[in-house]
Write an enzyme that holds these catalytic residues in place. Sequence first.
Site, PDB file in Angstrom:
ATOM      1  N   ALA A   1     -33.640  10.654  24.351  1.00 46.65           N
ATOM      2  CA  ALA A   1     -34.781  10.119  23.186  1.00 46.65           C
ATOM      3  C   ALA A   1     -35.073  11.663  22.636  1.00 46.65           C
ATOM      4  O   ALA A   1     -35.259  12.736  23.352  1.00 46.65           O
ATOM      5  CB  ALA A   1     -35.900   9.750  24.015  1.00 46.65           C
ATOM      6  N   HIS A   2     -35.217  11.577  21.575  1.00 49.47           N
ATOM      7  CA  HIS A   2     -35.532  12.569  20.560  1.00 49.47           C
ATOM      8  C   HIS A   2     -37.054  12.330  20.165  1.00 49.47           C
ATOM      9  O   HIS A   2     -37.320  11.259  19.571  1.00 49.47           O
ATOM     10  CB  HIS A   2     -34.579  12.704  19.447  1.00 49.47           C
ATOM     11  CG  HIS A   2     -35.006  13.993  18.207  1.00 49.47           C
ATOM     12  ND1 HIS A   2     -34.848  15.189  18.498  1.00 49.47           N
ATOM     13  CD2 HIS A   2     -35.604  13.408  17.097  1.00 49.47           C
ATOM     14  CE1 HIS A   2     -35.382  15.783  17.437  1.00 49.47           C
ATOM     15  NE2 HIS A   2     -36.114  15.029  16.593  1.00 49.47           N
ATOM     16  N   PRO A   3     -37.962  13.488  19.845  1.00 50.06           N
ATOM     17  CA  PRO A   3     -37.626  14.901  20.528  1.00 50.06           C
ATOM     18  C   PRO A   3     -38.350  14.821  21.986  1.00 50.06           C
ATOM     19  O   PRO A   3     -39.603  14.495  22.157  1.00 50.06           O
ATOM     20  CB  PRO A   3     -38.322  15.677  19.813  1.00 50.06           C
ATOM     21  CG  PRO A   3     -39.574  14.742  19.147  1.00 50.06           C
ATOM     22  CD  PRO A   3     -39.110  13.490  19.152  1.00 50.06           C
TER      23      PRO A   3
END
Length: 453
Positions: free
Chosen positions: A372-374
């Site tokens: 997952a970002h960020p």
Amino acid sequence: MTGPYKTDMRRVLERKRDMVEAEVAAHLENYKASGAELIMGTGRFVAPKTMEVRLNDGGTRLVAGDRVFLNLGTHATIAPIPGLSDSRPLTNIELLELDRVPEHLVVLGAGYVGLEFAQAYRRFGSRVTVIGHGSQLLGREDPDVADEIRRILAAEDIEFVLDADVIRVEGRSGDGVRLRARTGRNERTITGTDILVATGRTPNTAEVGLETAGVELDTRGYVKVNDRLETTAPEVWAIGECTGSPQFTHVSVDDFRIIRANLAGGSRSTRDRLIPFCLFTDPPLARVGMTEGEARERRIAVRLAKVPMSAVLRTHTTGETAGFMKVRVEASGDRILSFTMIGTEAGEVVAAVQTAMLGGLPYRVLRDAILAHPTMAEGLNICSRPSRRRRAESPNEMHDLLVAHEGRCSGTTMETAGAGRDTSVARFQALLDVAESMTTCRGPESYVNVGPS
């Protein structure tokens, strides 16, 4: 926070006590639910599997059983330094009961306990001086790890006196203390209002009658156990710090699980346990797997990838860019050997790598995972890229690799690892030392392996 502030230590103490009392209450409920009897007192073996207990409420009681489990713990070591014991130094126990902020706290010891308390009390408002016997903080960690932790803590105005032998202590903690320390050929005096001793732990194995129970100790006073945590006495086991295990609660919990499983017919062992280490400073340090020194001692050639936390975009949203991540992978394959992180949420990120190591996953799984970002864990995509470049076979080739590498990425760290290094290659150690001091490149070429393939 800007400007002056004052810590309400009475409120801090109250919060600490509330947390501890809640934990104790939960354990007491577990005892009641299990049907086990809890006897509060001080015990001593008077025969094998038989103890005499001096009860806290008065009187004595004789207790015998078919099986015995020793969970004796440890206490802070007070070194035989002239004047130290007379100064009534604080240990972790007394320090956590203070309802005031020491004006100037002198910390003896530059390990996990000493550094955690040093930063906490600096932030409470104390001036803090840390005295360490070795040449670096955290003597068992990699030098670059120790250096980064020191840089972070020094930025908070924590003073360090390393390579120091304290030869005398005068005064009394709380009223004022003076320490004479030898650093190399020189001596200096360090003054403070309070002194905290955090130079190691001593097992609580003395005056318990273990010799009467047939339980042997090692040369350091820890209970001798095998890899199933069985002592030298039949049907007697030992758990936790008194066995000389790494002094973490999670290790003691696993000791319990090993014994429980084996009593139920299992075959669990302490051999080759993958134990995570966590230093709870801000930012924290977390590591799982071998250190640089351990890899060298075992003559294991590795590939290394290392990135600054500033390369992880999450740190720019939080403003917490201090630290780095680094991963070691075996030179001849894809097996992850270790992972170290100094940065926010390091303990959570290291658990992900530990899980991968326990599952035998190659580093490529972390490199290619959709994270997952960020998030901080997203840094694993970047960090899990040890170079597959062939190793340098000669000084000239090493020089060519270094020049080419610097041309691709400004500010590169190039590190060496492994054993049996060619002596001609070793002549370029100065070049490597210069490169080591630079900021690490994000790309997969951030490492040139010069160890054996």
